[in-house]
Design a protein around this motif. Structure first.
Motif, PDB file in Angstrom:
ATOM      1  N   ALA A  13     -30.792 -22.274 -34.638  1.00  0.00           N
ATOM      2  CA  ALA A  13     -29.518 -22.441 -33.940  1.00  0.00           C
ATOM      3  C   ALA A  13     -29.598 -23.492 -32.832  1.00  0.00           C
ATOM      4  CB  ALA A  13     -29.059 -21.108 -33.363  1.00  0.00           C
ATOM      5  N   THR A  14     -30.800 -23.938 -32.501  1.00  0.00           N
ATOM      6  CA  THR A  14     -30.921 -24.981 -31.485  1.00  0.00           C
ATOM      7  C   THR A  14     -30.402 -26.292 -32.060  1.00  0.00           C
ATOM      8  OG1 THR A  14     -33.139 -25.715 -32.136  1.00  0.00           O
ATOM      9  CG2 THR A  14     -33.010 -23.865 -30.567  1.00  0.00           C
ATOM     10  N   LEU A  15     -30.182 -27.238 -31.198  1.00  0.00           N
ATOM     11  CA  LEU A  15     -29.743 -28.562 -31.641  1.00  0.00           C
ATOM     12  C   LEU A  15     -30.931 -29.507 -31.825  1.00  0.00           C
ATOM     13  CD1 LEU A  15     -26.587 -28.984 -29.385  1.00  0.00           C
ATOM     14  CD2 LEU A  15     -26.702 -28.274 -31.780  1.00  0.00           C
ATOM     15  N   LEU A  16     -32.116 -28.931 -31.916  1.00  0.00           N
ATOM     16  CA  LEU A  16     -33.313 -29.737 -32.093  1.00  0.00           C
ATOM     17  C   LEU A  16     -33.345 -30.371 -33.475  1.00  0.00           C
ATOM     18  CD1 LEU A  16     -35.895 -27.239 -30.556  1.00  0.00           C
ATOM     19  CD2 LEU A  16     -35.192 -29.432 -29.570  1.00  0.00           C
ATOM     20  N   PRO A  17     -33.948 -31.554 -33.580  1.00  0.00           N
ATOM     21  CA  PRO A  17     -34.128 -32.149 -34.906  1.00  0.00           C
ATOM     22  C   PRO A  17     -34.987 -31.238 -35.793  1.00  0.00           C
ATOM     23  CG  PRO A  17     -34.565 -33.762 -33.183  1.00  0.00           C
ATOM     24  CD  PRO A  17     -34.420 -32.422 -32.517  1.00  0.00           C
ATOM     25  N   ALA A 105     -39.263 -27.304 -25.785  1.00  0.00           N
ATOM     26  CA  ALA A 105     -38.975 -28.212 -26.903  1.00  0.00           C
ATOM     27  C   ALA A 105     -37.688 -28.990 -26.645  1.00  0.00           C
ATOM     28  CB  ALA A 105     -38.883 -27.431 -28.214  1.00  0.00           C
ATOM     29  N   GLU A 106     -36.673 -28.313 -26.123  1.00  0.00           N
ATOM     30  CA  GLU A 106     -35.414 -28.998 -25.833  1.00  0.00           C
ATOM     31  C   GLU A 106     -35.597 -30.033 -24.727  1.00  0.00           C
ATOM     32  OE1 GLU A 106     -32.182 -25.617 -27.197  1.00  0.00           O
ATOM     33  OE2 GLU A 106     -32.889 -25.581 -25.127  1.00  0.00           O
ATOM     34  N   ALA A 107     -36.363 -29.692 -23.707  1.00  0.00           N
ATOM     35  CA  ALA A 107     -36.620 -30.643 -22.620  1.00  0.00           C
ATOM     36  C   ALA A 107     -37.383 -31.857 -23.130  1.00  0.00           C
ATOM     37  CB  ALA A 107     -37.396 -29.955 -21.492  1.00  0.00           C
ATOM     38  N   ARG A 108     -38.373 -31.617 -23.969  1.00  0.00           N
ATOM     39  CA  ARG A 108     -39.167 -32.714 -24.533  1.00  0.00           C
ATOM     40  C   ARG A 108     -38.276 -33.607 -25.399  1.00  0.00           C
ATOM     41  NH1 ARG A 108     -42.822 -29.641 -26.072  1.00  0.00           N
ATOM     42  NH2 ARG A 108     -42.024 -29.232 -28.143  1.00  0.00           N
ATOM     43  N   HIS A 110     -34.982 -33.902 -25.264  1.00  0.00           N
ATOM     44  CA  HIS A 110     -33.988 -34.543 -24.408  1.00  0.00           C
ATOM     45  C   HIS A 110     -34.605 -35.747 -23.703  1.00  0.00           C
ATOM     46  CE1 HIS A 110     -30.506 -34.961 -21.829  1.00  0.00           C
ATOM     47  NE2 HIS A 110     -31.304 -34.966 -20.785  1.00  0.00           N
ATOM     48  N   HIS A 111     -35.844 -35.599 -23.256  1.00  0.00           N
ATOM     49  CA  HIS A 111     -36.539 -36.701 -22.583  1.00  0.00           C
ATOM     50  C   HIS A 111     -36.751 -37.872 -23.539  1.00  0.00           C
ATOM     51  CE1 HIS A 111     -39.273 -38.861 -19.988  1.00  0.00           C
ATOM     52  NE2 HIS A 111     -40.139 -38.916 -20.978  1.00  0.00           N
ATOM     53  N   GLN A 112     -37.041 -37.570 -24.800  1.00  0.00           N
ATOM     54  CA  GLN A 112     -37.309 -38.615 -25.788  1.00  0.00           C
ATOM     55  C   GLN A 112     -36.075 -39.434 -26.118  1.00  0.00           C
ATOM     56  OE1 GLN A 112     -38.964 -36.489 -29.099  1.00  0.00           O
ATOM     57  NE2 GLN A 112     -40.988 -36.335 -28.172  1.00  0.00           N
ATOM     58  N   ILE A 113     -34.889 -38.859 -25.977  1.00  0.00           N
ATOM     59  CA  ILE A 113     -33.677 -39.579 -26.391  1.00  0.00           C
ATOM     60  C   ILE A 113     -32.871 -40.101 -25.203  1.00  0.00           C
ATOM     61  CG2 ILE A 113     -33.484 -38.381 -28.583  1.00  0.00           C
ATOM     62  CD1 ILE A 113     -31.306 -36.629 -27.335  1.00  0.00           C
ATOM     63  N   GLN A 114     -33.404 -40.017 -24.000  1.00  0.00           N
ATOM     64  CA  GLN A 114     -32.695 -40.529 -22.834  1.00  0.00           C
ATOM     65  C   GLN A 114     -32.482 -42.037 -22.964  1.00  0.00           C
ATOM     66  OE1 GLN A 114     -31.370 -39.152 -19.992  1.00  0.00           O
ATOM     67  NE2 GLN A 114     -31.609 -37.256 -21.094  1.00  0.00           N
TER      68      GLN A 114
END
Length: 121
Positions: A13-17, A105-108, A110-114
């Motif tokens: 359900a997360t928006l993670l790839p 995982a979400e923080a990581r 999010h940081h990658q796509i900034q």
């Protein structure tokens, strides 16, 4: 946190790839495996020798030396990741929750796509 349909649904359900969700499922499974191994040191991760003994007691793993080596290598990598996360959260590794893993995982991700990150060319 047993790895059951509820846990998998929460991760999915997360928006993670997709690859990040897969990694998250594997990390959660490793955490559960570490908990199943038991540990005299309380909430610390089992050491490499304890992990090897536990794996050697699993019939499917023990019968395949190549798989045993690969599994131990993966457990070592998971232990490093979980210990690092636990250290950053100032909590014992075996006390990590699924929400801790998801948040990291979400923080990581999010940081990658900034946009406009300093480390981009």
């Amino acid at each position: 946190m047993a790895i059951d349909a509820t846990v998998i649904a929460r991760i999915d359900a997360t928006l993670l790839p997709q690859m990040d969700r897969h990694h998250l499922r594997l990390l959660a499974h490793c955490l559960e495996s570490f908990r199943a191994m038991g540990n005299a040191a309380g909430d610390a991760l089992p050491d490499a020798a304890s992990r090897r003994r536990w794996c050697e007691q699993q019939p499917v793993v023990a019968e395949e030396p190549g798989f045993l080596r690969s599994l131990l290598h993966q457990l070592d990598a998971a232990a490093e990741q979980l210990q690092s996360l636990a250290d950053s959260l100032n909590k014992p590794p075996l006390q990590l929750s699924l929400e801790d893993l998801i948040s990291a995982a979400e923080a990581r991700c999010h940081h990658q796509i900034q946009p406009g990150r300093a480390d981009e060319p």
